[in-house]
Design a protein around this motif. Structure first.
Motif, mmCIF file in Angstrom:
data_model
loop_
_atom_site.group_PDB
_atom_site.id
_atom_site.type_symbol
_atom_site.label_atom_id
_atom_site.label_comp_id
_atom_site.label_asym_id
_atom_site.label_seq_id
_atom_site.Cartn_x
_atom_site.Cartn_y
_atom_site.Cartn_z
ATOM 1 N N GLU A 86 -2.838 2.903 2.602
ATOM 2 C CA GLU A 86 -2.905 2.418 1.214
ATOM 3 C C GLU A 86 -1.547 1.898 0.754
ATOM 4 O O GLU A 86 -1.455 0.849 0.127
ATOM 5 N N TYR A 87 -0.497 2.646 1.053
ATOM 6 C CA TYR A 87 0.838 2.262 0.601
ATOM 7 C C TYR A 87 1.222 0.886 1.146
ATOM 8 O O TYR A 87 1.645 0.001 0.393
ATOM 9 N N LEU A 88 1.086 0.703 2.446
ATOM 10 C CA LEU A 88 1.487 -0.560 3.059
ATOM 11 C C LEU A 88 0.572 -1.715 2.661
ATOM 12 O O LEU A 88 1.036 -2.820 2.371
ATOM 13 N N ARG B 41 -0.841 -1.734 -7.013
ATOM 14 C CA ARG B 41 0.424 -1.670 -6.292
ATOM 15 C C ARG B 41 0.710 -0.227 -5.866
ATOM 16 O O ARG B 41 -0.012 0.699 -6.241
ATOM 17 N N ALA B 42 1.782 -0.044 -5.101
ATOM 18 C CA ALA B 42 2.188 1.300 -4.685
ATOM 19 C C ALA B 42 3.663 1.499 -4.979
ATOM 20 O O ALA B 42 4.472 0.588 -4.783
ATOM 21 N N LEU C 16 -1.416 -7.049 7.931
ATOM 22 C CA LEU C 16 -1.354 -5.645 8.348
ATOM 23 C C LEU C 16 -2.570 -5.318 9.215
ATOM 24 O O LEU C 16 -3.549 -4.729 8.741
ATOM 25 N N ARG C 17 -2.478 -5.659 10.467
ATOM 26 C CA ARG C 17 -3.561 -5.319 11.386
ATOM 27 C C ARG C 17 -3.658 -3.800 11.506
ATOM 28 O O ARG C 17 -2.657 -3.080 11.392
ATOM 29 N N ASN C 18 -4.855 -3.313 11.771
ATOM 30 C CA ASN C 18 -5.054 -1.860 11.812
ATOM 31 C C ASN C 18 -4.184 -1.172 12.856
ATOM 32 O O ASN C 18 -3.698 -0.060 12.639
ATOM 33 N N LEU D 158 9.178 2.626 11.254
ATOM 34 C CA LEU D 158 8.160 1.585 11.371
ATOM 35 C C LEU D 158 7.480 1.328 10.028
ATOM 36 O O LEU D 158 7.068 0.198 9.739
ATOM 37 N N VAL D 159 7.362 2.347 9.191
ATOM 38 C CA VAL D 159 6.884 2.127 7.825
ATOM 39 C C VAL D 159 7.814 1.148 7.119
ATOM 40 O O VAL D 159 7.377 0.184 6.483
#
Length: 521
Positions: A145-147, A161-162, A460-462, A479-480
């Motif tokens: 959700e965040y990304l 938004r996050a 943002l691919r899974n 990586l985040v």
């Protein structure tokens, strides 16, 4: 952290008089007070300096212990009266009755630069609407959700938004695939932000109960707070509200189709009244172009929420909203006119969007057939949507069919399948495309720039999200951060991140979290 002393939602709408946090049916109220659950050992994973700036939160405050405590539920901010919203919804086409914020708690509102935002914790513990659930969230769903919400914003797609994501230090029991194998996972909480988290189901619940007094109060609040162009709360104003919601919903879904995003669970309780993408659960991005693909394991059999059906589901959901608002107007015709306009507008806007994707500015009688043939051809063999449309901008008016194939062969998952009938059909389409480009007056370079502003290079691919989740699970947040940085500029070349401009790796084809996901994701 200070919130507004006059929260527009809680000060304008009726509150549930029962203060105990017990699961129950809530009548005649738009929200119930709910205190976030204290977390065992919170730890910040990442925060959005960009979103913090939008809220007037300084870098110093963002890094403070107080911020971490407030946005993981361990401290109540100044003026905050945390609450959960009451709403209902149609889930997979069936009326589910009362649903509500089962694992989301609103902290309050903040005004900065004349913009009013609602701040909410997702995964903050049980509320009166949690039913049999625990109200918590796990790391994997929270990272996703965040990304994704921030990625969607930078793609130019209306979205919530996050602000931050943090570990809670708690263990949360989840059955990832609903197959009878629950296990404990690391708990997390996301703070998310939007002007409002009102949904179609917020209005459906009161209409279904024939509580037209509360329905009217809520609709009047919605118009006054979020649709100032509608001058009065009247039957005409209610129709204008519905018309605007329909237009915004269509705009959002056209954007989804443009970038290959599949929401996965378009229930009416997951549809924003503001036309924002909301509730990032079992979403996914098209890898191979497939109009029948859904990322949601719960939807595997009927594929109600598949990519190609999203515009139709948007219309179906608007029908349910129209039914909910009908008692305030008592005239079906104006609602029917809006719904008919949605269908007509979709046909026009979809063609315009697809023409932008393939770089056509002028009009030609054969454009509809060219687009239809492309959608069919893309599904002959597995063809990556993002790579195909991005590399299509490399095609020039002087290309030959063979040179075009060389430019887009990166998008084929199994190049050896590009032979015989499949190869012939692709050659036929590219021959038509080159001839069509030659009718354009726009120079190749200008057309490529326009196409690259329409077709993202990075999404943002899974499998990308899963890699970030796996590292974060080991307390490695690099990586985040990398994906967060990459996805802030999805249309730019970013040569330092070229490794992410690639097809889904084969190891991710059927891996949990990389192909299909459950609602518990």
């Amino acid at each position: 952290m200070k919130f507004e002393p006059q929260d527009s939602f809680t000060h304008s709408l009726p509150q549930d008089p029962i203060l105990e946090n017990t699961r129950r049916q809530v009548s005649g109220a738009c929200y119930s007070l709910a205190t976030p659950k204290r977390t065992a050992k919170p730890e910040l994973i990442h925060s959005s300096e960009e979103m913090a700036s939008e809220l007037g939160i300084s870098d110093e405050e963002l890094k403070s212990t107080s911020f971490l405590e407030i946005f993981t539920g361990n401290k109540i901010g100044e003026n905050s009266r945390p609450y959960a919203m009451c709403y209902g919804g149609h889930q997979f086409g069936n009326w589910a009755g009362q649903l509500g914020d089962g694992r989301a708690i609103n902290l309050g509102e903040k005004v900065y630069n004349d913009k009013r935002w609602t701040l909410q914790l997702k995964g903050a513990g049980e509320t009166p609407y949690s039913r049999t659930a625990d109200g918590l969230a796990v790391l994997r769903s929270s990272v996703r959700e965040y990304l994704c919400s921030e990625a969607m914003y930078h793609l130019g797609i209306p979205t919530t938004r996050a602000l931050s994501i943090a570990f809670t230090g708690d263990q949360v029991l989840r059955d990832v695939l609903y197959n009878g194998n629950p296990d404990y996972e690391k708990g997390a909480v996301v703070s998310r932000v939007a002007p409002s988290f009102l949904r179609f189901g917020s209005y459906e619940i009161f209409s279904s109960r024939q509580d037209y007094k509360t329905l009217t109060t809520l609709v009047d609040y919605t118009i006054a707070q979020f649709f100032p162009e509608i001058k009065d709360s009247s039957k005409e104003g209610y129709i204008q509200l519905f018309k605007t919601v329909a237009e915004r919903t269509l705009e959002m879904i056209i954007h989804w189709q443009r970038v290959g995003f599949v929401h996965g669970v378009m229930n009416t309780d997951n549809m924003s009244i503001l036309g924002l993408t909301i509730d990032y659960g079992p979403y996914g991005w098209l890898e191979g172009y497939d109009e029948g693909w859904t990322p949601n394991t719960t939807d595997r059999q009927h594929k109600r929420y598949r990519y190609g059906n999203q515009p139709n589901i948007g219309l179906w959901n608007l029908y349910q909203l129209a039914n909910a608002l009908y008692p305030l107007v008592e005239d079906a015709e104006p609602f029917e006119d809006v719904l008919e306009a949605y269908k007509n507008d979709y046909a026009v806007k979809y063609v315009a969007m697809m023409k932008d994707k393939i770089g056509l500015s002028s009009t030609d009688d054969g454009d509809a057939d060219l687009l239809s043939a492309l959608e069919t051809t893309l599904q002959i063999i597995e063809t990556d949507m993002t790579l195909f449309f991005r590399n299509l901008s490399l095609v020039t008016k002087n290309d030959t069919v063979d040179s075009v194939l060389a430019k887009i062969e990166i998008s084929f998952y199994t190049l050896e399948e590009l032979k015989d009938d499949a190869l012939e059909k692709w050659k036929i389409w590219f021959d038509l495309y080159i001839k069509r480009l030659q009718k354009e007056t726009t120079a190749d370079e200008a057309r490529a720039l326009k196409m690259n502003a329409t077709n993202p290079k990075y999404v943002l691919r899974n499998y990308m999200a899963q890699l970030a989740i796996d590292k974060a699970d080991e307390k490695d947040y690099s990586l985040v951060e990398e994906l967060y940085t990459l996805l802030k500029h999805p249309y730019d070349e970013q040569p330092e991140f070229e490794k992410w401009f690639a097809k889904r790796p084969e190891w991710a084809r059927n891996k949990v979290g990389c192909s299909m996901l459950s609602c518990s994701s």
